[in-house]
Design a protein around this motif. Structure first.
Motif, PDB file in Angstrom:
ATOM      1  N   THR A   1     -91.958 -20.027 -39.152  1.00 18.95           N
ATOM      2  CA  THR A   1     -90.583 -20.465 -38.891  1.00 18.95           C
ATOM      3  C   THR A   1     -90.406 -20.879 -37.438  1.00 18.95           C
ATOM      4  N   MET A   2     -90.803 -20.035 -36.539  1.00 21.76           N
ATOM      5  CA  MET A   2     -90.698 -20.321 -35.106  1.00 21.76           C
ATOM      6  C   MET A   2     -92.066 -20.796 -34.621  1.00 21.76           C
ATOM      7  N   VAL A   3     -92.199 -22.109 -34.576  1.00 19.01           N
ATOM      8  CA  VAL A   3     -93.530 -22.677 -34.335  1.00 19.01           C
ATOM      9  C   VAL A   3     -94.057 -22.397 -32.941  1.00 19.01           C
ATOM     10  N   PRO A   4     -93.354 -22.660 -31.901  1.00 18.18           N
ATOM     11  CA  PRO A   4     -94.011 -22.430 -30.608  1.00 18.18           C
ATOM     12  C   PRO A   4     -94.278 -20.952 -30.344  1.00 18.18           C
ATOM     13  N   GLU A   5     -93.292 -20.093 -30.699  1.00 16.66           N
ATOM     14  CA  GLU A   5     -93.437 -18.679 -30.379  1.00 16.66           C
ATOM     15  C   GLU A   5     -94.476 -17.988 -31.262  1.00 16.66           C
ATOM     16  N   ALA A   6     -94.666 -18.455 -32.491  1.00 19.55           N
ATOM     17  CA  ALA A   6     -95.589 -17.792 -33.415  1.00 19.55           C
ATOM     18  C   ALA A   6     -97.042 -17.956 -33.006  1.00 19.55           C
ATOM     19  N   TYR A   7     -97.328 -18.904 -32.087  1.00 21.00           N
ATOM     20  CA  TYR A   7     -98.699 -19.148 -31.663  1.00 21.00           C
ATOM     21  C   TYR A   7     -99.084 -18.320 -30.442  1.00 21.00           C
ATOM     22  N   HIS A   8     -98.155 -17.546 -29.888  1.00 24.33           N
ATOM     23  CA  HIS A   8     -98.444 -16.758 -28.694  1.00 24.33           C
ATOM     24  C   HIS A   8     -98.093 -15.312 -28.974  1.00 24.33           C
ATOM     25  N   CYS A   9     -99.029 -14.442 -28.739  1.00 23.30           N
ATOM     26  CA  CYS A   9     -98.820 -13.030 -29.042  1.00 23.30           C
ATOM     27  C   CYS A   9     -97.742 -12.422 -28.144  1.00 23.30           C
ATOM     28  N   SER A  10     -97.618 -12.884 -26.918  1.00 22.93           N
ATOM     29  CA  SER A  10     -96.618 -12.330 -26.004  1.00 22.93           C
ATOM     30  C   SER A  10     -95.199 -12.661 -26.454  1.00 22.93           C
ATOM     31  N   SER A  11     -95.013 -13.779 -27.166  1.00 27.75           N
ATOM     32  CA  SER A  11     -93.682 -14.168 -27.625  1.00 27.75           C
ATOM     33  C   SER A  11     -93.211 -13.337 -28.800  1.00 27.75           C
ATOM     34  N   MET A  12     -94.135 -12.639 -29.468  1.00 28.25           N
ATOM     35  CA  MET A  12     -93.771 -11.866 -30.645  1.00 28.25           C
ATOM     36  C   MET A  12     -93.126 -10.532 -30.297  1.00 28.25           C
ATOM     37  N   LEU A  13     -93.134 -10.159 -29.031  1.00 29.02           N
ATOM     38  CA  LEU A  13     -92.556  -8.877 -28.655  1.00 29.02           C
ATOM     39  C   LEU A  13     -91.030  -8.899 -28.779  1.00 29.02           C
ATOM     40  N   ASN A  14     -90.426 -10.074 -28.616  1.00 27.24           N
ATOM     41  CA  ASN A  14     -88.973 -10.192 -28.637  1.00 27.24           C
ATOM     42  C   ASN A  14     -88.420 -10.561 -30.004  1.00 27.24           C
ATOM     43  N   HIS A  15     -89.299 -10.750 -30.984  1.00 23.20           N
ATOM     44  CA  HIS A  15     -88.860 -11.150 -32.318  1.00 23.20           C
ATOM     45  C   HIS A  15     -89.583 -10.315 -33.365  1.00 23.20           C
TER      46      HIS A  15
ATOM     47  N   GLN B   1     -91.219  -9.864 -37.292  1.00 22.90           N
ATOM     48  CA  GLN B   1     -92.075 -10.700 -38.131  1.00 22.90           C
ATOM     49  C   GLN B   1     -91.254 -11.600 -39.038  1.00 22.90           C
ATOM     50  N   LYS B   2     -90.131 -11.095 -39.535  1.00 26.87           N
ATOM     51  CA  LYS B   2     -89.286 -11.887 -40.433  1.00 26.87           C
ATOM     52  C   LYS B   2     -88.661 -13.057 -39.682  1.00 26.87           C
ATOM     53  N   GLU B   3     -88.272 -12.809 -38.445  1.00 24.79           N
ATOM     54  CA  GLU B   3     -87.713 -13.891 -37.643  1.00 24.79           C
ATOM     55  C   GLU B   3     -88.762 -14.946 -37.314  1.00 24.79           C
ATOM     56  N   MET B   4     -89.977 -14.497 -37.039  1.00 20.98           N
ATOM     57  CA  MET B   4     -91.049 -15.436 -36.709  1.00 20.98           C
ATOM     58  C   MET B   4     -91.503 -16.213 -37.941  1.00 20.98           C
ATOM     59  N   GLY B   5     -91.380 -15.586 -39.129  1.00 21.77           N
ATOM     60  CA  GLY B   5     -91.824 -16.252 -40.356  1.00 21.77           C
ATOM     61  C   GLY B   5     -93.325 -16.420 -40.424  1.00 21.77           C
ATOM     62  N   CYS B   6     -94.077 -15.444 -39.919  1.00 21.96           N
ATOM     63  CA  CYS B   6     -95.552 -15.532 -39.899  1.00 21.96           C
ATOM     64  C   CYS B   6     -96.144 -14.387 -40.692  1.00 21.96           C
ATOM     65  N   ASP B   7     -97.291 -14.649 -41.232  1.00 21.38           N
ATOM     66  CA  ASP B   7     -98.064 -13.620 -41.924  1.00 21.38           C
ATOM     67  C   ASP B   7     -99.539 -13.975 -41.795  1.00 21.38           C
ATOM     68  N   SER B   8    -100.376 -13.338 -42.636  1.00 24.22           N
ATOM     69  CA  SER B   8    -101.827 -13.530 -42.510  1.00 24.22           C
ATOM     70  C   SER B   8    -102.299 -14.898 -42.971  1.00 24.22           C
ATOM     71  N   GLN B   9    -101.406 -15.696 -43.666  1.00 23.61           N
ATOM     72  CA  GLN B   9    -101.826 -16.981 -44.205  1.00 23.61           C
ATOM     73  C   GLN B   9    -101.175 -18.169 -43.501  1.00 23.61           C
ATOM     74  N   THR B  10    -100.283 -17.932 -42.562  1.00 21.97           N
ATOM     75  CA  THR B  10     -99.632 -19.033 -41.851  1.00 21.97           C
ATOM     76  C   THR B  10    -100.531 -19.556 -40.745  1.00 21.97           C
TER      77      THR B  10
ATOM     78  N   PHE C   1    -101.799 -20.349 -37.102  1.00 21.98           N
ATOM     79  CA  PHE C   1    -101.710 -19.428 -35.970  1.00 21.98           C
ATOM     80  C   PHE C   1    -102.074 -20.070 -34.642  1.00 21.98           C
ATOM     81  N   TYR C   2    -102.271 -21.392 -34.587  1.00 26.29           N
ATOM     82  CA  TYR C   2    -102.407 -22.064 -33.293  1.00 26.29           C
ATOM     83  C   TYR C   2    -101.958 -23.509 -33.464  1.00 26.29           C
TER      84      TYR C   2
END
Length: 768
Positions: A627-641, A643-652, A654-655
């Protein structure tokens, strides 16, 4: 390392050997063991070659040696193992060897024949002795029955009671009997046959011989028993005799009176004692003959094999009758040509020849054989490589890399410090005690297999020490050498009321102060419930990394071969597509493994990609954007969101640009497939057709006259009347049979030689 990196440089040599020195020269070359002879007579039958008689003599000597060896094994005399390696004897010594073998064989056969006859006689006398003893027992009155008050009767009374009718019991009836021996296993069938054939009108008594008898032919133990049969009348007598012959039962004469049986028994016992003495002397004489042969049979076997190998090699040579010499061709390493020439000189000295032998190096386009010089350490690794395939001449040899890769990959699989240390000590013991263990000459196949791989066992144990340290595995247990970096602070009440607890890295692992475990896995994984899942994933990724690296090494070595042999086109149609295909598929997988290890940590574990699923989706062209394309590619951006907000899982994805990159890699790999499968085969087909055309051109028939009076095929009748008109000169001095033409062609060039044998005659007529 240079010699092991590629096979030895070989050269084709032509040997001109004098007839009297050929045997000694080939013998010396055989002892050197660095020459491979070519068969110059492939079309000649084996029985039509020059030295076929000598080879047949060698085969006859081998037959005699096999007979002597069989006799030694029969007497449980082992052939002594010695380190002696006698040289091949001179041809004139073959006569002495043949005479020696003939004498030993004839002596052994004579002794065996006499011993077999004596044993057969001894067996017959022993059986007769047992028949007399048992029948004496049968006919003896059974005194114990008299003592017990059962009356006074013997076996004859029992037989009459069984065979004579009740109304004739008062009269005495004369019964006949036969006695003999029969094998124990035939007794039940023998009894049934007697009962049915004679309708129960015979009386059989059987008793087994206590001691086993010896078969005079095979020496095996046989078990027999003594029987006595009572019957009435000649008709039953003949019937019983035929049944005994059918069952191979041996019948022996047995007197009716007790005194005669005793006298015969005494005579048989005396003869048996004499036979025992003779048999003992015969056995001692045979043992002495075998003992003398045992001392020399090892050297005899080696000598005969070497003689036979020499004559087999001489049969590969051409015999030049005009110069009385043998012409041989052989392959030899270039760097040992001096040793080959030295062996030829030594062979000339041994034969006493005054004419030197000649070694001539030949230039040829034949592919030489592949030869690697190995030592005790590299031999086992070279054998492993050769088991899968021998490298082509002057190709890169994989054996040097196998010295490291084979034991290391074993250690990756084995990975236990304790067991690896035991394996290392075992291999080290075999290496240190190598000479002592070699001198023992063990016949145990399993032990010889272990001892042959002593160096590789030692290296596998050594590498297992390292991988076991990485896995922190010591006899399947972890060792806390440096202290765990995990510090759980659960209270006792929490531990008592919880079946399992989860250690979160952000709470129980301090990477800033303690850091990771210095070497290998942290010992806390030994107590975890997901240890198998974690270690299997870790080891699987390591295995993929090492496996792909080894495949890439093999592909990289192929370009060295292409450059060395001048096949620069193969670099573009084979090497580059192979590297691209390997890197686009498996190299990309390794890049994902390292990318995941470096990029993701415990804070973004919820969005960690599953590489196996991602790799499958890559081929299925199945992609899922977060869902959040730029932030989902950086591990540091995931601290403020979340998983549901990021819309990422093991099959999305990742870069960034992952879909584009993977699509390009798939297209490049697919385009490499037809290049690998089609270009090189068509190029090889083109080269083959080109060679065929060259050969066809060299074998073409010329339609022009090579000499003025040569008649091309099919134009004999036409040219008979046109000879004068074509040349204007009539020649009678050159005939077509006086012209010989030889064409030698190869690799696109041809050399034509024309020889005209002129017969000088007077020109009878000249017409202008």
């Amino acid at each position: 390392m240079g010699a092991l990196f590629r096979s030895e440089e070989m050269t084709l040599c032509q040997l001109f050997l004098q007839s009297e020195a050929a045997y000694a020269c080939v013998s010396e070359l055989g002892e050197l063991g660095l020459v491979q002879f070519k068969d110059l007579n492939p079309e000649v039958n084996a029985f039509q070659r020059k030295f076929v008689n000598e080879i047949m003599r060698c085969e006859e000597m081998e037959r005699k040696l096999r007979y002597i060896e069989k006799e030694l094994k029969k007497d449980k005399l082992n052939i002594p193992d010695s380190d002696s390696n006698p040289k091949a004897p001179a041809p004139k010594e073959m006569v002495d060897l043949e005479a020696t073998f003939e004498k030993i064989e004839s002596e052994l056969r004579e002794v065996n024949t006499n011993a077999e006859a004596l044993k057969r006689n001894f067996l017959e006398l022993t059986e007769l002795q047992q028949v007399l003893i048992k029948t004496q027992t049968f006919f003896r009155e059974q005194d114990y029955q008299l003592e017990q008050g059962h009356g006074h009767h013997s076996i004859v009374d029992d037989a009459q009671h069984a065979l004579v009718a009740d109304e004739r019991m008062g009269t005495s009836v004369q019964l006949g009997f036969m006695a003999g021996v029969i094998p124990r296993e035939k007794v039940p069938a023998f009894e049934r046959m007697l009962w049915f054939a004679c309708r129960g009108n015979v009386f059989l008594r059987y008793e087994e011989i206590n001691m086993p008898l010896e078969d005079p032919h095979t020496g095996d133990a046989i078990h027999k028993g003594v029987f006595i049969i009572f019957f009435q009348g000649d008709q039953l007598k003949q019937r019983v005799r035929k049944i005994c012959e059918g069952f191979r039962a041996t019948l022996y004469p047995c007197p009716e009176s007790s005194q005669e049986r005793q006298e015969m028994l005494n005579g048989v016992s005396t003869r048996l004692q004499d036979l025992n003495i003779v048999l003992k002397q015969t056995k001692e004489h045979r043992y002495r003959v075998l003992l003398n042969a045992q001392k020399e049979i090892h050297n005899w076997i080696i000598k005969v094999k070497k003689i036979k190998a020499i004559y087999h090699t001489l049969n590969m040579c051409n015999f030049d009758f005009s110069r009385n010499n043998l012409i041989a061709e052989c392959w030899a390493p270039v760097k040992v040509l001096e040793e080959v020439q030295s062996a030829l000189r030594h062979g000339q000295e041994l034969s006493g020849s005054n004419v030197p032998n000649i070694l001539h190096r030949m230039v040829t386009k034949e592919t030489p054989p592949t030869y690697f010089m190995t030592n005790r350490f590299t031999k086992v690794f070279q054998s492993i490589v050769n088991a899968y395939g021998v490298a082509t001449y002057r190709e890169v040899n994989p054996a040097p890399y196998t010295i490291i890769s084979f034991p290391f990959l074993f250690a990756v699989m084995f990975g236990d410090t304790g067991h690896g240390f035991i394996m290392f000590l075992f291999g080290l013991w075999m290496v240190v005690c190598e000479k002592k263990l070699l001198s023992q000459k063990s016949d145990n196949e399993i032990w010889n297999m272990f001892f042959g791989g002593r160096y590789i066992i030692m290296m596998m144990g050594l590498f297992s020490l390292y991988t076991g340290l990485i896995y922190n595995d010591f006899f399947s247990k972890s060792i806390n050498l440096f202290g765990s970096s995990w510090h759980p602070n659960y209270t006792h009440s929490t531990l008592d009321h919880s079946a399992s607890l989860k250690l979160k890295p952000e709470d129980f692992f301090n990477n800033a102060t303690d850091g990771p475990y210095p070497v290998g896995l942290d010992p806390i994984w030994q107590a975890s419930t997901n240890k198998i899942t974690f270690t299997n994933s870790f080891k699987m990724k390591l295995s993929v990394i090492f496996g792909v690296s080894q495949m890439l090494l093999g592909v990289m070595l192929s370009v060295v071969n292409h450059i060395h042999f001048g096949n620069y086109l193969y670099v573009f149609i084979q090497f580059i597509p192979e590297v691209l295909f390997l890197l686009c598929i498996f190299g990309y997988l390794l890049a994902l493994v390292f990318f995941k290890w470096i990029t993701y940590n415990a804070q973004c574990a919820s969005c960690t990609p599953a590489l196996l699923i991602q790799f499958i989706n890559m081929f299925l062209m199945k992609y899922k954007e977060p869902t959040m394309v730029p932030e989902a590619y950086h591990c540091s951006s995931m601290l403020n969101h979340t998983q549901k907000e990021m819309g990422c899982d093991s099959q999305t994805l990742f870069y960034a640009n992952q879909q584009t990159i993977q699509t390009v890699l798939i297209l490049v790999a697919v385009l490499c497939i037809p290049v690998l499968l089609l270009v090189k085969p068509f190029w090889l087909r083109y080269q083959h057709n080109l060679k065929v055309l060259r050969k066809t051109g060299l074998s073409a028939v010329s339609h022009e006259r090579l000499v003025p009076n040569e008649v091309p095929p099919g134009q004999e009748s036409v040219d008979q009347g046109n000879d004068k008109s074509q040349s204007g000169i009539e020649l009678s001095g050159v005939q077509s049979s006086d012209v010989s033409v030889s064409i030698n062609g190869g690799a696109g060039d041809a050399v034509m030689t024309i020889e005209i044998h002129e017969v000088v005659e007077e020109v009878e007529e000249v017409t202008i």
